[in-house]
Motif scaffolding. Structure first.
Motif, PDB file in Angstrom:
ATOM      1  N   ILE A  36      25.661  47.331  33.517  1.00 49.73           N
ATOM      2  CA  ILE A  36      25.729  49.001  33.407  1.00 49.73           C
ATOM      3  C   ILE A  36      24.764  49.311  32.049  1.00 49.73           C
ATOM      4  CG2 ILE A  36      27.922  49.566  34.284  1.00 49.73           C
ATOM      5  CD1 ILE A  36      29.398  49.421  31.579  1.00 49.73           C
ATOM      6  N   TYR A  37      24.047  50.733  32.136  1.00 47.45           N
ATOM      7  CA  TYR A  37      23.127  50.786  31.271  1.00 47.45           C
ATOM      8  C   TYR A  37      23.297  52.410  30.846  1.00 47.45           C
ATOM      9  CZ  TYR A  37      18.725  52.088  28.848  1.00 47.45           C
ATOM     10  OH  TYR A  37      17.879  52.425  28.215  1.00 47.45           O
ATOM     11  N   SER A  38      23.250  52.524  29.499  1.00 46.34           N
ATOM     12  CA  SER A  38      23.435  53.912  29.031  1.00 46.34           C
ATOM     13  C   SER A  38      22.722  54.283  27.873  1.00 46.34           C
ATOM     14  CB  SER A  38      24.711  54.529  28.689  1.00 46.34           C
ATOM     15  OG  SER A  38      24.736  55.685  28.037  1.00 46.34           O
ATOM     16  N   GLU A  39      21.502  55.087  27.954  1.00 47.10           N
ATOM     17  CA  GLU A  39      20.726  55.202  26.764  1.00 47.10           C
ATOM     18  C   GLU A  39      21.366  55.562  25.465  1.00 47.10           C
ATOM     19  OE1 GLU A  39      16.347  57.387  25.775  1.00 47.10           O
ATOM     20  OE2 GLU A  39      17.096  57.291  27.765  1.00 47.10           O
ATOM     21  N   LYS A  40      22.267  56.397  25.758  1.00 45.62           N
ATOM     22  CA  LYS A  40      22.793  57.027  24.572  1.00 45.62           C
ATOM     23  C   LYS A  40      24.129  55.908  23.707  1.00 45.62           C
ATOM     24  CE  LYS A  40      22.934  61.703  26.439  1.00 45.62           C
ATOM     25  NZ  LYS A  40      23.934  62.886  26.747  1.00 45.62           N
ATOM     26  N   GLY A  41      24.235  54.870  24.640  1.00 46.78           N
ATOM     27  CA  GLY A  41      25.062  53.866  24.079  1.00 46.78           C
ATOM     28  C   GLY A  41      26.470  54.004  24.824  1.00 46.78           C
ATOM     29  N   MET A  42      27.411  52.904  24.735  1.00 43.98           N
ATOM     30  CA  MET A  42      28.679  52.900  25.279  1.00 43.98           C
ATOM     31  C   MET A  42      29.662  52.268  24.269  1.00 43.98           C
ATOM     32  SD  MET A  42      27.730  51.376  28.852  1.00 43.98           S
ATOM     33  CE  MET A  42      26.539  50.274  28.195  1.00 43.98           C
ATOM     34  N   ASN A  43      30.988  52.857  24.238  1.00 39.86           N
ATOM     35  CA  ASN A  43      32.077  52.148  23.561  1.00 39.86           C
ATOM     36  C   ASN A  43      32.542  51.139  24.192  1.00 39.86           C
ATOM     37  OD1 ASN A  43      34.665  51.760  22.082  1.00 39.86           O
ATOM     38  ND2 ASN A  43      35.023  54.026  21.872  1.00 39.86           N
ATOM     39  N   PRO A  44      32.789  50.003  23.593  1.00 37.85           N
ATOM     40  CA  PRO A  44      33.145  48.896  24.412  1.00 37.85           C
ATOM     41  C   PRO A  44      34.516  48.810  24.725  1.00 37.85           C
ATOM     42  CG  PRO A  44      32.615  48.209  22.064  1.00 37.85           C
ATOM     43  CD  PRO A  44      31.980  49.490  22.407  1.00 37.85           C
ATOM     44  N   ASP A  45      35.439  49.563  24.081  1.00 36.12           N
ATOM     45  CA  ASP A  45      36.688  49.461  24.038  1.00 36.12           C
ATOM     46  C   ASP A  45      37.222  50.443  25.170  1.00 36.12           C
ATOM     47  OD1 ASP A  45      38.050  47.993  22.089  1.00 36.12           O
ATOM     48  OD2 ASP A  45      37.496  49.611  20.440  1.00 36.12           O
ATOM     49  N   GLU A  46      36.093  51.493  25.524  1.00 33.92           N
ATOM     50  CA  GLU A  46      36.300  52.416  26.804  1.00 33.92           C
ATOM     51  C   GLU A  46      36.011  51.592  27.929  1.00 33.92           C
ATOM     52  OE1 GLU A  46      34.302  55.839  25.998  1.00 33.92           O
ATOM     53  OE2 GLU A  46      35.874  56.502  24.267  1.00 33.92           O
ATOM     54  N   VAL A  47      34.835  50.856  28.044  1.00 28.94           N
ATOM     55  CA  VAL A  47      34.295  49.895  28.944  1.00 28.94           C
ATOM     56  C   VAL A  47      35.462  49.091  29.300  1.00 28.94           C
ATOM     57  CG1 VAL A  47      32.756  48.150  29.649  1.00 28.94           C
ATOM     58  CG2 VAL A  47      31.929  50.205  28.271  1.00 28.94           C
ATOM     59  N   LEU A  48      36.114  48.330  28.401  1.00 24.81           N
ATOM     60  CA  LEU A  48      37.383  47.344  28.508  1.00 24.81           C
ATOM     61  C   LEU A  48      38.228  48.126  29.577  1.00 24.81           C
ATOM     62  CD1 LEU A  48      37.422  44.235  27.877  1.00 24.81           C
ATOM     63  CD2 LEU A  48      38.821  44.841  26.079  1.00 24.81           C
ATOM     64  N   LYS A  49      38.650  49.094  28.905  1.00 24.17           N
ATOM     65  CA  LYS A  49      39.563  49.807  29.493  1.00 24.17           C
ATOM     66  C   LYS A  49      39.146  50.290  31.076  1.00 24.17           C
ATOM     67  CE  LYS A  49      42.571  54.101  29.030  1.00 24.17           C
ATOM     68  NZ  LYS A  49      42.791  55.480  28.347  1.00 24.17           N
ATOM     69  N   HIS A  50      38.264  50.793  31.366  1.00 19.84           N
ATOM     70  CA  HIS A  50      37.648  50.924  32.586  1.00 19.84           C
ATOM     71  C   HIS A  50      37.891  49.619  33.263  1.00 19.84           C
ATOM     72  CE1 HIS A  50      35.165  52.755  35.814  1.00 19.84           C
ATOM     73  NE2 HIS A  50      34.283  51.620  35.747  1.00 19.84           N
ATOM     74  N   ARG A  51      37.356  48.473  32.820  1.00 25.34           N
ATOM     75  CA  ARG A  51      37.466  47.371  33.755  1.00 25.34           C
ATOM     76  C   ARG A  51      38.853  46.995  34.049  1.00 25.34           C
ATOM     77  NH1 ARG A  51      35.016  41.615  31.486  1.00 25.34           N
ATOM     78  NH2 ARG A  51      37.076  41.789  29.980  1.00 25.34           N
ATOM     79  N   GLN A  52      40.000  47.218  33.085  1.00 29.68           N
ATOM     80  CA  GLN A  52      41.218  47.100  33.254  1.00 29.68           C
ATOM     81  C   GLN A  52      41.811  47.768  34.456  1.00 29.68           C
ATOM     82  OE1 GLN A  52      42.725  47.356  29.218  1.00 29.68           O
ATOM     83  NE2 GLN A  52      42.198  45.287  28.725  1.00 29.68           N
ATOM     84  N   GLU A  53      41.237  49.019  34.370  1.00 30.72           N
ATOM     85  CA  GLU A  53      41.897  50.022  35.449  1.00 30.72           C
ATOM     86  C   GLU A  53      41.130  49.764  36.848  1.00 30.72           C
ATOM     87  OE1 GLU A  53      40.836  53.590  33.460  1.00 30.72           O
ATOM     88  OE2 GLU A  53      42.508  53.550  32.332  1.00 30.72           O
ATOM     89  N   THR A  54      39.846  49.418  36.890  1.00 30.03           N
ATOM     90  CA  THR A  54      38.994  49.153  38.144  1.00 30.03           C
ATOM     91  C   THR A  54      38.845  47.954  38.742  1.00 30.03           C
ATOM     92  OG1 THR A  54      36.871  49.556  37.163  1.00 30.03           O
ATOM     93  CG2 THR A  54      38.003  51.441  37.505  1.00 30.03           C
ATOM     94  N   GLY A  55      39.008  46.711  37.613  1.00 28.35           N
ATOM     95  CA  GLY A  55      38.683  45.590  38.188  1.00 28.35           C
ATOM     96  C   GLY A  55      37.195  45.249  37.950  1.00 28.35           C
ATOM     97  N   SER A  56      36.474  46.376  37.275  1.00 28.32           N
ATOM     98  CA  SER A  56      34.955  45.795  37.195  1.00 28.32           C
ATOM     99  C   SER A  56      34.378  46.768  36.028  1.00 28.32           C
ATOM    100  CB  SER A  56      34.067  46.348  38.533  1.00 28.32           C
ATOM    101  OG  SER A  56      32.732  46.033  38.095  1.00 28.32           O
ATOM    102  N   ILE A  57      33.350  46.516  35.238  1.00 27.54           N
ATOM    103  CA  ILE A  57      32.660  47.533  34.411  1.00 27.54           C
ATOM    104  C   ILE A  57      31.851  48.450  35.095  1.00 27.54           C
ATOM    105  CG2 ILE A  57      32.735  45.662  32.732  1.00 27.54           C
ATOM    106  CD1 ILE A  57      29.650  45.307  33.052  1.00 27.54           C
ATOM    107  N   LEU A  58      31.405  48.159  36.648  1.00 28.26           N
ATOM    108  CA  LEU A  58      30.514  49.009  37.126  1.00 28.26           C
ATOM    109  C   LEU A  58      30.890  50.405  37.448  1.00 28.26           C
ATOM    110  CD1 LEU A  58      29.592  46.498  40.007  1.00 28.26           C
ATOM    111  CD2 LEU A  58      27.990  47.352  38.025  1.00 28.26           C
TER     112      LEU A  58
END
Length: 476
Positions: free
Chosen positions: A264-286
């Protein structure tokens, strides 16, 4: 969507380590015989043992390699993976020798591995395999606080280390320093606070110090410091996550995250904790909100950025994709993520590659602190914490009385704080990475014929190991 995290290796891993060693050896003072001794694996233990798995008996293939005995005990992790083989374990053991030397940890290098996919076994079956492996190591005197001290690696963690400890103690009853037979243990079993995040934090400390070197940043066209720097991280496991977390907190922009199932790519940047939470909820970082998916995950390595951190598997940057790498700095959080051919290409492009054998040494550094804690039989900070707090409060009170001014409650709490275990572990790790970076950089700067930091790191390591052999009087 492509799901390969790394291209298939087409060469011998141990030979590539030897190739890097030979490249650096020409810049040292040691004669051929000493260099051959430093380079050679001292002991290779390949074992097969039966374990009952369900209704059948399975023969398990496993290894423990002690690369160097110039200092004892030997030190290195144990990995559980279907990809484990003798060549890989020998290479990783060799890297451990050089890694320990660079960060001034008094261990010889070792590594272990069990050729299994842990996902195919129940916890009960994994316990049986781990305990039997430990018994085999005890049988051949390949484990012990003064002999060989394993640790977690890919596919293992605190749970497996606690099984190893319990098995060892049952076979060596009454051994007063027995807790030091393995590191990476749970806190309740003699582990040390700060061990879990140690490797990722060490990656952060090492790269932060490099980015504070003004002349190096000027060569790359970058401003000193981490604020605003664009960071790409491959692998969101323990090491990659913690590295991402600390860079994010330091003001860097995590623009791309790469996992086995996509990037996944974001020019503005991403919070890794939020990405990790998203992966836990959906099973993927996508499909992380605010980011776009990359069609092929490996394309994430080629995203334009300031710092690229491969924190997954070996050989992800090779002669094929190295010309397309746009990062100005590459920090090797994984073991061997760049092939020798790619190293040459990146060096010609002016990319600063901070090598794995220095940068991911945070784990072994804090393992060393845990081992010392086990041998001393006292928790870090226990003896001095209250004394320091009382002294700080007294000094503050004197200053307030002399000036007639009072500090805020928040400032008083900060000033009065005495260091506890995790504070001392972080401090020791920061000092270790700071000192080691400048030792490697010094070796790099003083010889104009050395064109990359990996070679400089090998030179620094070879010199330290060679000096140890010389002091032992092995080579009169």
């Amino acid at each position: 969507m492509a799901n390969a995290l790394a291209p298939e290796a087409h060469y011998n891993f141990f030979s590539s380590v030897e190739r890097s060693f030979d490249k650096a050896a020409q810049f040292t003072k040691w004669e051929k015989g000493i260099l051959e001794q430093i380079k050679a694996c001292n002991s290779v233990y390949r074992m097969r043992f039966p374990v009952r798995v369900g209704s059948s008996i399975e023969v398990i293939e496993a290894y423990r390699v002690q690369h160097s005995h110039h200092k004892l005990p030997c030190k290195g992790g144990i990995r559980f993976s279907e990809e484990v083989n003798q060549d890989e374990v020998m290479a990783l053991a060799a890297l451990m020798t050089y890694k320990c030397a660079i960060v001034n940890v008094p261990f010889g290098g070792a590594k272990g591995g069990i050729k299994i996919n842990p996902r195919n076994y129940t916890p009960f079956q994994l316990e049986a395999i781990t305990r039997r492996y430990t018994a085999e190591l005890v049988k051949k005197n390949f484990i012990g606080p003064g002999i060989d001290v394993p640790a977690p690696d890919y596919g293992t963690g605190e749970r497996e280390m606690s099984w190893i400890l319990d098995t060892y103690m049952s076979l060596r009853p009454g051994e007063v320093d027995g807790l030091g037979c393995v590191t990476g243990k749970p806190i309740a079993q003699g582990g040390v606070r700060g061990r879990k995040e140690a490797t990722g934090l060490g990656v952060f400390y090492g790269l932060r110090e490099l980015c504070n070197v003004k002349e190096d940043m000027e060569k790359l066209g970058l401003e000193p410091g981490l604020d605003g720097k664009r960071v790409v991280i491959q692998g969101l496991g323990n090491v990659g996550y913690h590295a991402a977390k600390y860079f994010y907190e330091a003001g860097s922009k995590i623009t791309c995250l790469i996992e086995f199932d996509g990037a996944i790519y974001s020019e503005k940047g991403m919070n890794p904790d939020e990405v990790l939470k998203h992966r836990q909820e959906t099973g993927s970082i996508l499909n992380f909100p605010g980011s776009k998916n990359l069609t092929i995950n490996m394309e994430g390595l080629e995203v334009d950025c300031d710092i690229l951190i491969p924190a997954a598997l070996e050989n992800v940057i090779d002669a094929d994709n190295a010309p397309r790498i746009k990062a100005k700095i590459i920090g090797e959080a994984a073991n061997g993520p760049i092939t020798p051919e790619a190293d040459e290409i990146l060096a010609k492009k002016g990319v600063i590659v901070v090598p794995d054998m220095f940068l991911n040494a945070g784990g072994v550094t804090v393992s060393y602190f845990e081992w010392l804690k086990n041998l001393s039989h006292v928790r870090y900070g226990r003896l001095g914490k209250r004394f320091d707090e009382n002294m700080n409060i007294h000094i503050l009170q004197v200053i307030e009385d002399l000036t007639g001014k009072k500090v805020s409650a928040q400032e008083r709490k900060f000033i009065a704080h005495g260091a506890d275990e995790v504070d001392l572990v972080y401090s020791g790790l920061e000092e270790t990475m700071y000192t080691a970076l400048h030792e490697v950089r010094e070796a790099y700067m003083k010889n104009p014929k050395i064109n990359d930091m990996r070679t400089a790191a090998y030179v620094a390591a070879i010199d330290k190991v060679g000096a140890s052999y010389e002091q032992l009087g092995i080579f009169p």
